[in-house]
Design an enzyme around this catalytic site. Structure first.
Site, PDB file in Angstrom:
ATOM      1  CB  CYS A 188      58.028   3.512  15.947  1.00  0.00           C
ATOM      2  SG  CYS A 188      57.581   5.165  16.534  1.00  0.00           S
TER       3      CYS A 188
ATOM      4  CG  HIS B 271      67.446  14.560  21.570  1.00  0.00           C
ATOM      5  ND1 HIS B 271      67.826  14.405  20.255  1.00  0.00           N
ATOM      6  CD2 HIS B 271      66.848  13.409  21.951  1.00  0.00           C
ATOM      7  CE1 HIS B 271      67.464  13.181  19.856  1.00  0.00           C
ATOM      8  NE2 HIS B 271      66.873  12.561  20.872  1.00  0.00           N
TER       9      HIS B 271
ATOM     10  CG  HIS C  22      66.328  10.922  15.379  1.00  0.00           C
ATOM     11  ND1 HIS C  22      66.420  10.463  16.678  1.00  0.00           N
ATOM     12  CD2 HIS C  22      67.582  11.284  15.015  1.00  0.00           C
ATOM     13  CE1 HIS C  22      67.681  10.551  17.076  1.00  0.00           C
ATOM     14  NE2 HIS C  22      68.413  11.031  16.086  1.00  0.00           N
TER      15      HIS C  22
ATOM     16  CG  ASP D 216      59.254   6.034   8.052  1.00  0.00           C
ATOM     17  OD1 ASP D 216      58.937   7.042   8.727  1.00  0.00           O
ATOM     18  OD2 ASP D 216      59.841   5.058   8.562  1.00  0.00           O
TER      19      ASP D 216
ATOM     20  NE  ARG E 293      58.511   6.604  11.468  1.00  0.00           N
ATOM     21  CZ  ARG E 293      59.589   6.124  12.105  1.00  0.00           C
ATOM     22  NH1 ARG E 293      59.655   6.137  13.415  1.00  0.00           N
ATOM     23  NH2 ARG E 293      60.608   5.652  11.407  1.00  0.00           N
TER      24      ARG E 293
ATOM     25  CB  CYS F  48      60.244   9.069  15.676  1.00  0.00           C
ATOM     26  SG  CYS F  48      60.249   7.669  16.773  1.00  0.00           S
TER      27      CYS F  48
END
Length: 133
Positions: A67, A104, A107, A111, A119, A121
């Site tokens: 990704c 932050h 996310h 998957d 995951r 990310c």
């Protein structure tokens, strides 16, 4: 992890973070895919929060998800990350923030690989790296 919340003024956050770190951690921005310093990082160690140094992810849970952001299949300590429903951008996702300073991070998606199927990310700009022997 049980600790007191880290709270700083906006001016204090701006003074301690570079512009990308500030926008990502304090305003939930996202760095462009394949541009962060940790997306293709393979050293052994612990990834910590750039804002408060809370341990977040171990390198042995990092995997190449394709990704363009650092991806992990589990948090080092689930108590160190807080999940928040994110309804921005016309979709429903699960945002991950640091449980200590509310930075932050990114996310989490369902998957990922075994054993968790998750995951995480994460933006490189929200992380520091502490090498371990």
């Amino acid at each position: 992890m049980t600790t007191n919340k880290v709270k700083k003024t906006d001016a204090e956050w701006r003074a301690m973070l570079d512009s990308m770190q500030y926008e990502v951690t304090r305003h939930a921005a996202t760095e462009r895919a394949f541009t962060g310093k940790f997306w293709d990082h393979h050293e052994h160690g612990i990834y910590t929060c750039v804002c408060c140094n809370t341990p977040l992810f171990a390198s042995d849970t990092k995997f190449d998800s394709g990704c363009g952001w650092p991806s992990y299949f589990q948090a080092l300590d689930p108590a160190n990350v807080t999940e928040i429903v994110d309804r921005s951008h016309g979709m429903v996702r699960t945002e991950i923030v640091c449980a200590v300073c509310d930075a932050h991070l990114g996310h989490v998606f369902p998957d990922g690989p075994p054993p968790t199927g998750l995951r995480y990310c994460i933006n490189s700009a929200s992380l520091r790296f502490d090498p371990q022997p």
